[in-house]
Design an enzyme around this catalytic site. Structure first.
Site, PDB file in Angstrom:
ATOM      1  CE  LYS A  81      -3.698   2.237   2.676  1.00  0.00           C
ATOM      2  NZ  LYS A  81      -4.550   2.159   3.893  1.00  0.00           N
ATOM      3  CB  SER A 157      -7.791   4.030   3.166  1.00  0.00           C
ATOM      4  OG  SER A 157      -6.942   3.443   4.142  1.00  0.00           O
ATOM      5  CB  SER A 181      -8.195   1.686   6.267  1.00  0.00           C
ATOM      6  OG  SER A 181      -8.783   2.960   6.199  1.00  0.00           O
TER       7      SER A 181
END
Length: 291
Positions: A81, A157, A181
């Site tokens: 990420k 997210s 997230s």
């Protein structure tokens, strides 16, 4: 490589590497091809650097040929990420405001641990700007779509990581979670997402979300999540709030006896208005644990 091989777990890939049935270069190259051919529909990735990834995979391949495999994840492809620092790639967090050059030559504790164990970074996955909301879109990268239905969101997210794992573009991915997230996109994309107890996985620099923000694994199997936790929970002195390493055998714990285990559950925490459909679904899940 066949679609069946793309669905292999990290543990299965590791065994295939050890037996020399597959090579890290072969697997990484095939996954990169898969990304190239299909990510236009998902937008799960914000950075792919084929040359660097294959160079790292080649080093792993050589270690296997010499019988010198490195750690628990040697040769295993991982999606990172784009909030985690990687020394070779900029970390932009979905924002146009970050100077990418200022983030180079630095490692987050999670990527440092993965590196010690020989991982092959496939690239950086999309995040909403600064990872602040439950859907994945940003002014830098645009929206990330759900592999099951590209007209829907992948959640956020960590939506890029979830979409990449769900679409068999990577067996493992890094995510972060403050208000859901990891858990939201894992649920939306049908994968395993684990938010560890705060401090269990060292995290640096400190998140603006404070103790709400935890780093954790995103995988297709529970065993692979445990394998990642085995690596990610290693100590890192840069996180002053990290818990002392307890030497937990996460993989071994999967085989443990559950008798006597107690789980607390509240349907509304005493004050929350819960949609009846959600309440019924959660109640059914509670019964599975009770049984």
């Amino acid at each position: 490589m066949s679609e069946e091989l793309r669905t292999l777990s990290a543990l299965e890939l590791k065994k295939a590497f050890e037996r020399r049935e597959l090579s890290p270069v072969e697997v990484a190259a095939d996954l990169l091809d898969h990304v190239q051919h299909h990510d236009h529909a998902l937008n799960a990735w914000c950075l792919i650097d084929r040359e660097t990834t294959l160079e790292i995979a080649k080093a792993s391949e050589q270690r296997y040929l010499k019988g010198e495999a490195q750690g628990l994840l040697d040769g295993i492809p991982v999606a990172v990420k784009d909030v985690f620092l990687t020394p070779m790639w900029p970390t932009l967090k979905g924002s146009r405001t970050i100077d990418g050059a200022s983030t180079l030559n630095k490692r987050s504790p999670a990527t440092a641990a993965l590196e010690r164990h020989g991982y092959v970074p496939l690239g950086k996955t999309t995040t909403p700007e600064f990872g602040w909301k439950g859907v994945t879109d940003s002014p830098l990268c645009g929206p990330t779509n759900n592999p099951w239905d590209p007209s829907k969101t992948a959640g956020g997210s960590s939506g890029g990581s979830a979409a990449a794992v769900s679409a068999c573009m990577a067996p493992l991915a890094l995510g972060t979670d403050a208000g859901g997230s990891i858990r939201i996109p894992a649920g939306f994309c049908g994968i395993v997402g684990h938010k560890p107890t705060f401090g269990e996985v060292p995290h640096w620099p400190a998140s603006p979300f404070g103790s709400l923000a935890h780093a954790g694994p995103m995988t297709r199997t529970v065993a692979d999540a445990a394998l990642m936790m085995q690596v990610l929970s290693e100590t890192d002195p840069r996180d002053s709030q990290a818990a002392p390493q307890r030497g937990t055998d996460y993989l071994g714990a999967l085989e443990g006896d559950l008798s006597g285990l107690r789980i607390a559950y509240s349907n509304n925490l005493g004050y929350v208005d819960v949609d009846p459909d959600i309440e019924r679904a959660c109640a059914a899940a509670v019964e599975v644990f009770r049984d």
